[in-house]
Structure formats: structure tokens, C-alpha cells
Scaffold this motif. Structure first.
Motif, mmCIF file in Angstrom:
data_model
loop_
_atom_site.group_PDB
_atom_site.id
_atom_site.type_symbol
_atom_site.label_atom_id
_atom_site.label_comp_id
_atom_site.label_asym_id
_atom_site.label_seq_id
_atom_site.Cartn_x
_atom_site.Cartn_y
_atom_site.Cartn_z
ATOM 1 N N ASN A 91 0.788 -1.232 0.000
ATOM 2 C CA ASN A 91 0.000 0.000 0.000
ATOM 3 C C ASN A 91 0.821 1.285 0.000
ATOM 4 O O ASN A 91 0.315 2.344 0.338
ATOM 5 N N ASP A 148 0.702 4.123 -5.448
ATOM 6 C CA ASP A 148 -0.478 4.937 -5.722
ATOM 7 C C ASP A 148 -1.500 4.120 -6.502
ATOM 8 O O ASP A 148 -1.182 3.525 -7.539
ATOM 9 N N THR A 191 -2.775 6.797 -0.469
ATOM 10 C CA THR A 191 -1.585 5.950 -0.360
ATOM 11 C C THR A 191 -1.120 5.973 1.089
ATOM 12 O O THR A 191 -0.500 6.931 1.552
ATOM 13 N N ALA A 196 -4.974 9.357 -4.355
ATOM 14 C CA ALA A 196 -4.088 9.434 -5.518
ATOM 15 C C ALA A 196 -4.897 9.771 -6.764
ATOM 16 O O ALA A 196 -5.991 9.232 -6.983
ATOM 17 N N ALA A 205 -4.867 -3.437 -2.031
ATOM 18 C CA ALA A 205 -3.636 -2.912 -1.439
ATOM 19 C C ALA A 205 -3.274 -3.726 -0.204
ATOM 20 O O ALA A 205 -4.159 -4.199 0.526
ATOM 21 N N THR A 244 5.126 5.903 -6.256
ATOM 22 C CA THR A 244 5.181 5.147 -5.004
ATOM 23 C C THR A 244 5.710 6.043 -3.902
ATOM 24 O O THR A 244 6.464 6.988 -4.151
ATOM 25 N N TYR A 245 5.317 5.721 -2.670
ATOM 26 C CA TYR A 245 5.752 6.520 -1.523
ATOM 27 C C TYR A 245 7.167 6.077 -1.150
ATOM 28 O O TYR A 245 7.404 4.899 -0.891
#
Length: 465
Positions: free
Chosen positions: A80, A83, A89, A102, A122, A204-205
Motif C-alpha cells: 500500500n 499509488d 496511499t 491518488a 492494497a 510510489t511513496y
């Protein structure tokens, strides 16, 4: 009643042949998630409406006679920190719950959709990817499907557990210091940490920008290769993505290992592995005809430098929230984030300078070797809540110790396939072996892994929940 096979390659072939519909596959996946995830806790959210719409689109393509993508109809899920359009997210955190949803999918999700894969949800993870066990305080711990009292590994624990539980045949995760390889090892699934920079991270984070990798996990090596070949497209908008030519690995799976120089890592990697881990890598080495024990340069120093860079970049990224919302962070990692934010910049710069020298030493090693083997984790999965680990007479903090054997490898950026083995002495639990190749030579790691699979040494085991 049709039998749904649990392998991405077989699923895609069945959809292409009209033996199964994509809608049947996604409904089976969602039913499995509903029936088992109360025990496993791999998912933080399912995307049922989206999944059924994507599956119906695949079935409509086939009805029109259109060419289908290589993963047409295959259900998958993502950690998770990816996005997903319309969802917030979370990256495993409470802090992120207040962020807007997102506005678009991550690049790798876009590529999976283009290949016909169907997103079903996710997945649970350690907060901000800082952990090796997915004992997440906010969303609950992820349980190992082979023994629900044990950890699934981390930080991509949900990604490993979802495959092991039979919920989906493919997942996407991230790996900075071992976060794909550790859950692959502990959950008994196939995993790939590609070469650093091979796959786009856009959407992505981040955790540690200078070390983060993204990659797939799967129920079969063929499925892992299909997913990877789908994803390896250079992204000019991701400054960390290297625009090298695509090198498919699925075509390399039948080539065998004739002529490959294969070794087993000793020294640091032997000393920091438990007896079952040593047995697993010894079995893999015998199967592949490993020729010698090999010394990996500066492994302990590399792990130390990886810790410094991880803490520094992670702490810096979250500094504002650490100042104002520290109580909302994961109790298991907040102190490490704060400590990282307080590190002298001199430590960080020195670690990065060492990394440049270190990578040169590691790359030189591959002038003499094509594939190197070492365990992925020092032990099999521990019981949830375990604080300390006794490893070869040395007391280690359990959660950090799960990365002892993975951190030096990712710090050099080398590609690794984690092969699921089942050594004696683990009480029926898996313990994976890292199959390591030189940067940009994922094909060699896949060739060696295929031999382990063909010999029956590496494989997944189904579970009943």
C-alpha cells in the motif's frame, strides 16, 4: 466446477485459450480474500469494483479477438505504498490517512494493467517500509499463512502473505534493505529484487530514495518472470530509472546453468546464518554444483552504512511530522526515525562515499563469478512479538536481525531472486535462498533458480486456512 490454478502463467494461458474467463479468476481471488484474510491480514483494502471492471474489459478483448497481454486476467495486489487512483496511499501509516486520494496509478500498476493483469487491492506493510516483520500497530500484524502465530516478514509482509495464502498469484512490493526478500523467505514464495534503477519508482511513496527498489513476488518462477518482463520498461520521468535495453528473463528460463560459475558466500554470511539457513544454502549449492566458498567484500561495513543512510534519509523525509505528530507514528520505528533525523550529516556523506567504493569491489567479484548463493534470512519466521534472537551464540534484536543477510546485497544494487526452500529443523516453515547475479544480469539469477525449481528443491507449498 472449474478448477482455478494458482499460477500466473497458467492463468494467463487459460484465459487466452478461453478455458477460463478473467471474471472467473477475479471472483475466485476476491472470494479467497474474503474467506482467509480475517486470519492472515494481508490486505488493507480490496478494489472489487475496479477489479471486476478490469476483468470484464479483458473478457471483452478476447471476445473481439484482440491480442491479449501476457498477464491477461491474472489477479494481483500491491503494497500500500503504490499509488492507486482514487485511494489514499497509506504506506502503512496513520499519518497518511489525511492525505488526498491518488489522482493516478503508479507507473508499475499502469504497466500491469496494460499487460491485462487485474488489480484486487492494497497490502499490509511496516509503516513507511521501516521494518522486517509487518507487525503494524495501526492496521494489525500480518500473519504467516504457514503458521498464523508467526510473522510474515517485512516490510512487504502483506505481499508475501497474500501469495502464500493463495489469495493472488502475483504481488508487487518494495525492497530497500530486504523488504521483498525477507517476506519471500519467511512465507515461502518466489521474489525478485531487481537491479537498482531497473524498474520505475514513480507513483510510489519513498522510504530511502538512494536505495529503494521495486519488484514482484509470485507463486511460481514463471509467474515471477512474466511480471518482471512486464515491468522492466525504462521511465525517463523517474530520475532513478536507468534507460537500459529491456532484457526479458522468461526466454532465459530453459537455458540451464552450463558454463555458469556458481559460488556460495562464506564468512559474514555463514557466521550470521542459523543452522537451518546454512542447510538450505548448502542444498541449493549442491543442486547447482557450486564450485567454491566465496568472500563478499566488506559485508559488515556495508550493512552499517546502509543503516546510516536508511535512518538519515528516512528521518529527513518525515522530519515535519516527527516534530508535530510523533505520537501518531509506529511505536516500533518512531525512535529510529527520530534518531536518523539527528544523525550528523558527516556520517551520511561518509556512508555514501563508502558505497561508491563498495560497489566497485562487489562488481569486481563478478569478474570471477556469475551466480552467488546465500540464505535470505538467518532463521525461519519467528513468533509475532519476539524481541530477541539467539544466533550462533550472539543475542540479536530480532526484527533488525532479519535483514542481516539482505542489506549488504541491496546496498550494492545487485539483482536477487529469492527461491523458497523448506529445510529440515524449521517445523515445516520455509527459509529462502538468495540467488544473486551481477547488476543487470537478472537472467542469470533466473536460470539458476529454474534449475532449483526443476529439481524440486525450490517450490511453494499450499496452505489450508
Amino acid at each position: 466446477m472449474k478448477v482455478i490454478t494458482f499460477d500466473a502463467a497458467t492463468m494467463a494461458a487459460a484465459v487466452a485459450a478461453g478455458e477460463l474467463s478473467a471474471r472467473e479468476l477475479v471472483d475466485a481471488s476476491l472470494s479467497c480474500i474474503a474467506a482467509t484474510d480475517g486470519q492472515v491480514n494481508a490486505f488493507t483494502e480490496t478494489t472489487a469494483a475496479r477489479a471486476r471492471a478490469e476483468a470484464d474489459a479483458v473478457d471483452a478483448q478476447r471476445a473481439r479477438g484482440d491480442t491479449l497481454g501476457p498477464l491477461a486476467g491474472v489477479p494481483y495486489a500491491v503494497k500500500n505504498l503504490f499509488d492507486i487512483e482514487g485511494l489514499t496511499t497509506l504506506a502503512g501509516s496513520k499519518v497518511n490517512q489525511g492525505l488526498p486520494a491518488a489522482s493516478a496509478d503508479a507507473v508499475l500498476i499502469t504497466q500491469m494493467k496494460a499487460a491485462g493483469a487485474v488489480l484486487v487491492g492494497a497490502l499490509n506493510m511496516d509503516e513507511y517500509a521501516y521494518g522486517f516483520t509487518t507487525e503494524n500497530t495501526h492496521y494489525g500484524p500480518c500473519h504467516n499463512p504457514h503458521d498464523l502465530t508467526r510473522v510474515a516478514g517485512g516490510s512487504s509482509g502483506g505481499s508475501g502473505a497474500a501469495v502464500a495464502a493463495g489469495q493472488v498469484p502475483v504481488t508487487l512490493g518494495s525492497d530497500t534493505n530486504g523488504s521483498i526478500r525477507v517476506p519471500s523467505s519467511l512465507c515461502g514464495v518466489w521474489g525478485l529484487k531487481p537491479t537498482f534503477g531497473r524498474l520505475s519508482r514513480r507513483g510510489t511513496y519513498p522510504f530511502v530514495h538512494s536505495i529503494d527498489h521495486l519488484g514482484p513476488m509470485a507463486s511460481s518462477l514463471a509467474g515471477l518472470g512474466l511480471a518482471y518482463d512486464t515491468l522492466q520498461q525504462p521511465d525517463p520521468l523517474d530520475p532513478g530509472s536507468h534507460a537500459l535495453r529491456v532484457q526479458p528473463v522468461t526466454s532465459a528460463l530453459g537455458k540451464g546453468i552450463a558454463g555458469l560459475r556458481i559460488g556460495v558466500l562464506g564468512g559474514y554470511f555463514h557466521d550470521n546464518a542459523g543452522p537451518e539457513a546454512r542447510a538450505a544454502v548448502a542444498l541449493a549449492g549442491r543442486t547447482l554444483g557450486a564450485q567454491a566458498e566465496v568472500t563478499w567484500p566488506d559485508a559488515a561495513l556495508a550493512r552499517a552504512a546502509a543503516f546510516i543512510i536508511t535512518a538519515s534519509e528516512g528521518g529527513s523525509l518525515h522530519l515535519g511530522d516527527l516534530r508535530t505528530r510523533a505520537d501518531d507514528f509506529e511505536p516500533l520505528s518512531v525512535d529510529r526515525f527520530i534518531a536518523g533525523a539527528l544523525q550528523p550529516v558527516h556520517w551520511y556523506l561518509r556512508a555514501q562515499r563508502f558505497r561508491r567504493v563498495y560497489r566497485d569491489k562487489v562488481n569486481a567479484l563478478f569478474k570471477d563469478w556469475d551466480v552467488l548463493l546465500t540464505p535470505a534470512t538467518p532463521v525461519s519466521a519467528t513468533v509475532i512479538g519476539t524481541e530477541w534472537l539467539e544466533l550462533n551464540g550472539v543475542r540479536q534484536p530480532c526484527r533488525a536481525a532479519m535483514g542481516l543477510l539482505t542489506q549488504p546485497i541491496s546496498f550494492a544494487g545487485c539483482p536477487v531472486v529469492t527461491a523458497p526452500l523448506w529445510p529440515a529443523g524449521t517445523g515445516g516453515m520455509p527459509l529462502g535462498v538468495q540467488v544473486i547475479a551481477a547488476p543487470w544480469r537478472e537472467d542469470l539469477a533466473f536460470r539458476a533458480s529454474q534449475v532449483l525449481a526443476d529439481a524440486g528443491v525450490a517450490h511453494i507449498q499450499s496452505v489450508t486456512l
